[in-house]
Design a protein around this motif. Sequence first.
Motif, PDB file in Angstrom:
ATOM      1  N   THR A  45      32.643  58.062  51.088  1.00  0.00           N
ATOM      2  CA  THR A  45      34.047  57.630  51.009  1.00  0.00           C
ATOM      3  C   THR A  45      34.433  56.881  52.269  1.00  0.00           C
ATOM      4  N   TRP A  46      34.833  55.646  52.113  1.00  0.00           N
ATOM      5  CA  TRP A  46      35.284  54.854  53.273  1.00  0.00           C
ATOM      6  C   TRP A  46      36.737  54.373  53.076  1.00  0.00           C
ATOM      7  N   LEU A  47      37.295  54.585  51.904  1.00  0.00           N
ATOM      8  CA  LEU A  47      38.663  54.122  51.649  1.00  0.00           C
ATOM      9  C   LEU A  47      39.442  55.185  50.872  1.00  0.00           C
ATOM     10  N   PRO A  48      39.848  56.236  51.549  1.00  0.00           N
ATOM     11  CA  PRO A  48      40.500  57.337  50.825  1.00  0.00           C
ATOM     12  C   PRO A  48      41.921  57.000  50.379  1.00  0.00           C
ATOM     13  N   SER A  49      42.575  56.040  51.062  1.00  0.00           N
ATOM     14  CA  SER A  49      43.983  55.775  50.764  1.00  0.00           C
ATOM     15  C   SER A  49      44.382  54.421  51.334  1.00  0.00           C
ATOM     16  N   LEU A  50      45.408  53.806  50.730  1.00  0.00           N
ATOM     17  CA  LEU A  50      45.975  52.576  51.304  1.00  0.00           C
ATOM     18  C   LEU A  50      47.179  52.877  52.190  1.00  0.00           C
TER      19      LEU A  50
ATOM     20  N   GLN B 115      38.968  53.271  46.533  1.00  0.00           N
ATOM     21  CA  GLN B 115      37.618  52.747  46.741  1.00  0.00           C
ATOM     22  C   GLN B 115      36.979  52.294  45.430  1.00  0.00           C
ATOM     23  N   ALA B 116      37.190  53.057  44.373  1.00  0.00           N
ATOM     24  CA  ALA B 116      36.676  52.639  43.068  1.00  0.00           C
ATOM     25  C   ALA B 116      37.358  51.340  42.634  1.00  0.00           C
ATOM     26  N   GLY B 117      38.615  51.170  43.028  1.00  0.00           N
ATOM     27  CA  GLY B 117      39.321  49.927  42.737  1.00  0.00           C
ATOM     28  C   GLY B 117      38.694  48.750  43.462  1.00  0.00           C
ATOM     29  N   PHE B 118      38.261  48.991  44.696  1.00  0.00           N
ATOM     30  CA  PHE B 118      37.607  47.928  45.467  1.00  0.00           C
ATOM     31  C   PHE B 118      36.294  47.525  44.791  1.00  0.00           C
ATOM     32  N   GLU B 119      35.558  48.510  44.327  1.00  0.00           N
ATOM     33  CA  GLU B 119      34.290  48.200  43.630  1.00  0.00           C
ATOM     34  C   GLU B 119      34.538  47.409  42.345  1.00  0.00           C
ATOM     35  N   LEU B 120      35.643  47.718  41.668  1.00  0.00           N
ATOM     36  CA  LEU B 120      35.982  46.945  40.468  1.00  0.00           C
ATOM     37  C   LEU B 120      36.341  45.499  40.850  1.00  0.00           C
ATOM     38  N   ALA B 121      37.018  45.322  41.987  1.00  0.00           N
ATOM     39  CA  ALA B 121      37.367  43.969  42.453  1.00  0.00           C
ATOM     40  C   ALA B 121      36.101  43.154  42.715  1.00  0.00           C
TER      41      ALA B 121
ATOM     42  N   PRO C  53      52.720  49.767  60.555  1.00  0.00           N
ATOM     43  CA  PRO C  53      52.312  48.412  60.173  1.00  0.00           C
ATOM     44  C   PRO C  53      51.023  47.979  60.872  1.00  0.00           C
ATOM     45  N   GLN C  54      50.866  48.396  62.113  1.00  0.00           N
ATOM     46  CA  GLN C  54      49.677  47.993  62.863  1.00  0.00           C
ATOM     47  C   GLN C  54      48.421  48.672  62.321  1.00  0.00           C
ATOM     48  N   ALA C  55      48.530  49.932  61.976  1.00  0.00           N
ATOM     49  CA  ALA C  55      47.389  50.624  61.371  1.00  0.00           C
ATOM     50  C   ALA C  55      47.052  49.984  60.020  1.00  0.00           C
ATOM     51  N   GLY C  56      48.064  49.482  59.332  1.00  0.00           N
ATOM     52  CA  GLY C  56      47.829  48.779  58.076  1.00  0.00           C
ATOM     53  C   GLY C  56      47.054  47.496  58.297  1.00  0.00           C
ATOM     54  N   PHE C  57      47.364  46.810  59.396  1.00  0.00           N
ATOM     55  CA  PHE C  57      46.645  45.572  59.725  1.00  0.00           C
ATOM     56  C   PHE C  57      45.177  45.877  60.000  1.00  0.00           C
ATOM     57  N   GLU C  58      44.944  46.961  60.732  1.00  0.00           N
ATOM     58  CA  GLU C  58      43.550  47.339  61.023  1.00  0.00           C
ATOM     59  C   GLU C  58      42.788  47.689  59.737  1.00  0.00           C
ATOM     60  N   LEU C  59      43.487  48.304  58.786  1.00  0.00           N
ATOM     61  CA  LEU C  59      42.841  48.594  57.505  1.00  0.00           C
ATOM     62  C   LEU C  59      42.521  47.302  56.747  1.00  0.00           C
ATOM     63  N   ALA C  60      43.426  46.307  56.853  1.00  0.00           N
ATOM     64  CA  ALA C  60      43.178  45.012  56.203  1.00  0.00           C
ATOM     65  C   ALA C  60      41.916  44.363  56.775  1.00  0.00           C
ATOM     66  N   VAL C  61      41.739  44.478  58.075  1.00  0.00           N
ATOM     67  CA  VAL C  61      40.531  43.936  58.714  1.00  0.00           C
ATOM     68  C   VAL C  61      39.290  44.642  58.164  1.00  0.00           C
ATOM     69  N   LYS C  62      39.397  45.962  58.013  1.00  0.00           N
ATOM     70  CA  LYS C  62      38.273  46.733  57.476  1.00  0.00           C
ATOM     71  C   LYS C  62      37.917  46.283  56.045  1.00  0.00           C
ATOM     72  N   LEU C  63      38.940  46.096  55.217  1.00  0.00           N
ATOM     73  CA  LEU C  63      38.680  45.662  53.835  1.00  0.00           C
ATOM     74  C   LEU C  63      38.029  44.284  53.807  1.00  0.00           C
ATOM     75  N   ALA C  64      38.505  43.378  54.688  1.00  0.00           N
ATOM     76  CA  ALA C  64      37.922  42.028  54.741  1.00  0.00           C
ATOM     77  C   ALA C  64      36.436  42.117  55.088  1.00  0.00           C
ATOM     78  N   ARG C  65      36.097  43.014  56.015  1.00  0.00           N
ATOM     79  CA  ARG C  65      34.684  43.157  56.398  1.00  0.00           C
ATOM     80  C   ARG C  65      33.866  43.809  55.280  1.00  0.00           C
ATOM     81  N   MET C  66      34.462  44.773  54.588  1.00  0.00           N
ATOM     82  CA  MET C  66      33.746  45.395  53.468  1.00  0.00           C
ATOM     83  C   MET C  66      33.484  44.370  52.371  1.00  0.00           C
ATOM     84  N   GLY C  67      34.382  43.401  52.225  1.00  0.00           N
ATOM     85  CA  GLY C  67      34.192  42.345  51.220  1.00  0.00           C
ATOM     86  C   GLY C  67      32.985  41.473  51.522  1.00  0.00           C
ATOM     87  N   VAL C  68      32.610  41.409  52.794  1.00  0.00           N
ATOM     88  CA  VAL C  68      31.386  40.702  53.176  1.00  0.00           C
ATOM     89  C   VAL C  68      30.181  41.625  52.995  1.00  0.00           C
TER      90      VAL C  68
END
Lengths: 75, 75, 75, 75, 75, 75
Positions: free
Chosen positions: B4-9, A15-21, B14-29
């Motif tokens: 804490t919203w992103l404890p680990s990558l 998460q800290a990495g995401f904030e750095l991004a 693979p499907q749970a990984g895709f769902e995490l990618a969607v979450k990161l994309a939304r957090m980027g907004v």
Amino acid sequence: MSETWLPSLTTPTPQAGFELAVKLARMGVKVTQPSDEIRGKLRAAYEQDTAQLIAVSQVVAIHYQTIAAANDYWR
Amino acid sequence: MSETWLPSLTTPTPQAGFELAVKLARMGVKVTQPSDEIRGKLRAAYEQDTAQLIAVSQVVAIHYQTIAAANDYWR
Amino acid sequence: MSETWLPSLTTPTPQAGFELAVKLARMGVKVTQPSDEIRGKLRAAYEQDTAQLIAVSQVVAIHYQTIAAANDYWR
Amino acid sequence: MSETWLPSLTTPTPQAGFELAVKLARMGVKVTQPSDEIRGKLRAAYEQDTAQLIAVSQVVAIHYQTIAAANDYWR
Amino acid sequence: MSETWLPSLTTPTPQAGFELAVKLARMGVKVTQPSDEIRGKLRAAYEQDTAQLIAVSQVVAIHYQTIAAANDYWR
Amino acid sequence: MSETWLPSLTTPTPQAGFELAVKLARMGVKVTQPSDEIRGKLRAAYEQDTAQLIAVSQVVAIHYQTIAAANDYWR
């Protein structure tokens, strides 16, 4: 930009990495438009423009690739 | 964003990984537009705009590269 | 999306990997616009819009990088 | 698309790899718009539109990353 | 395109690698619009359009990733 | 462009690497529009256009991936 704002790509958590991004994405704008005042005004417009919000999210995603690799994915 | 919203990558599949990618994309907004209310209104527009739907899909794809590598491609 | 649609990134051939990349690109749209009916209507528009066709092709390309790496390039 | 059009990512030379990247970029469009006739008509428009020509070049570049890695950069 | 224009991704210096990336970006346009005459006319327009100049720079950046990796970053 | 402007991808710090990424992004524009005078005029426009500022930030992010890898992430 003589002050140190990026001492390391290492972060304690994903998460800290995401904030750095996010920080790097913003610095990528600041190098072209250094004025805090102008960026503040511009922000008012794009923070309600979904196409631009998605574009910012994309830049964050690219930087996050770099930072995650730098931290060996926090494994 | 102190919670804490992103404890680990790492994800189990693979499907749970895709769902995490969607979450990161939304957090980027969300980092640029933190208001749930405004994002909700904006969503009504872009969810029928194919160019923006494709752009979201692209951000998901970039994050999925990172997450897949972090999980050694679930091999 | 509780059903399993992505059990593995491994495919028998480079071509099957490409087809999986197409599937991931479409899923990246579906997560934002889950309605089959609306996506069907939207499709009628963008399948004749070259800028959007190229954008889809780009998302496929990004996912194909991931899948090709997951399969060690089918070497 | 049951016929085999992508048997391998291995190419004898860097240039043949580039040509394969072009093919993959085009296939990424064809999966969404399978009609040869419609793609032919659309092509007449975008081949004089520099923004779209550059976008095509970008998709080729992404695929070329994949193919170059698959061939260990022809070293 | 039967003549050899890309014999190798190896370059003596980082700067020569950058120049090769520029060449690949241009070839990615040429494959779609092979006419030197038409590309010459189009160029007059986009070389004053900053959005397109930045887009070209992006394609160069993607190819430069490939070339830099091929040369093990000239280390 | 016969003078040497890119002797190495190695930088002493992550921040110096970021500055080099900015330089590469600008060189990617300069190769298409070499006139300092025209680029100066164009800059006046795009430095207040958030979509273009974000696009520049994206090109910087792509180059930063390359430079960070070249420096083994300054670990």
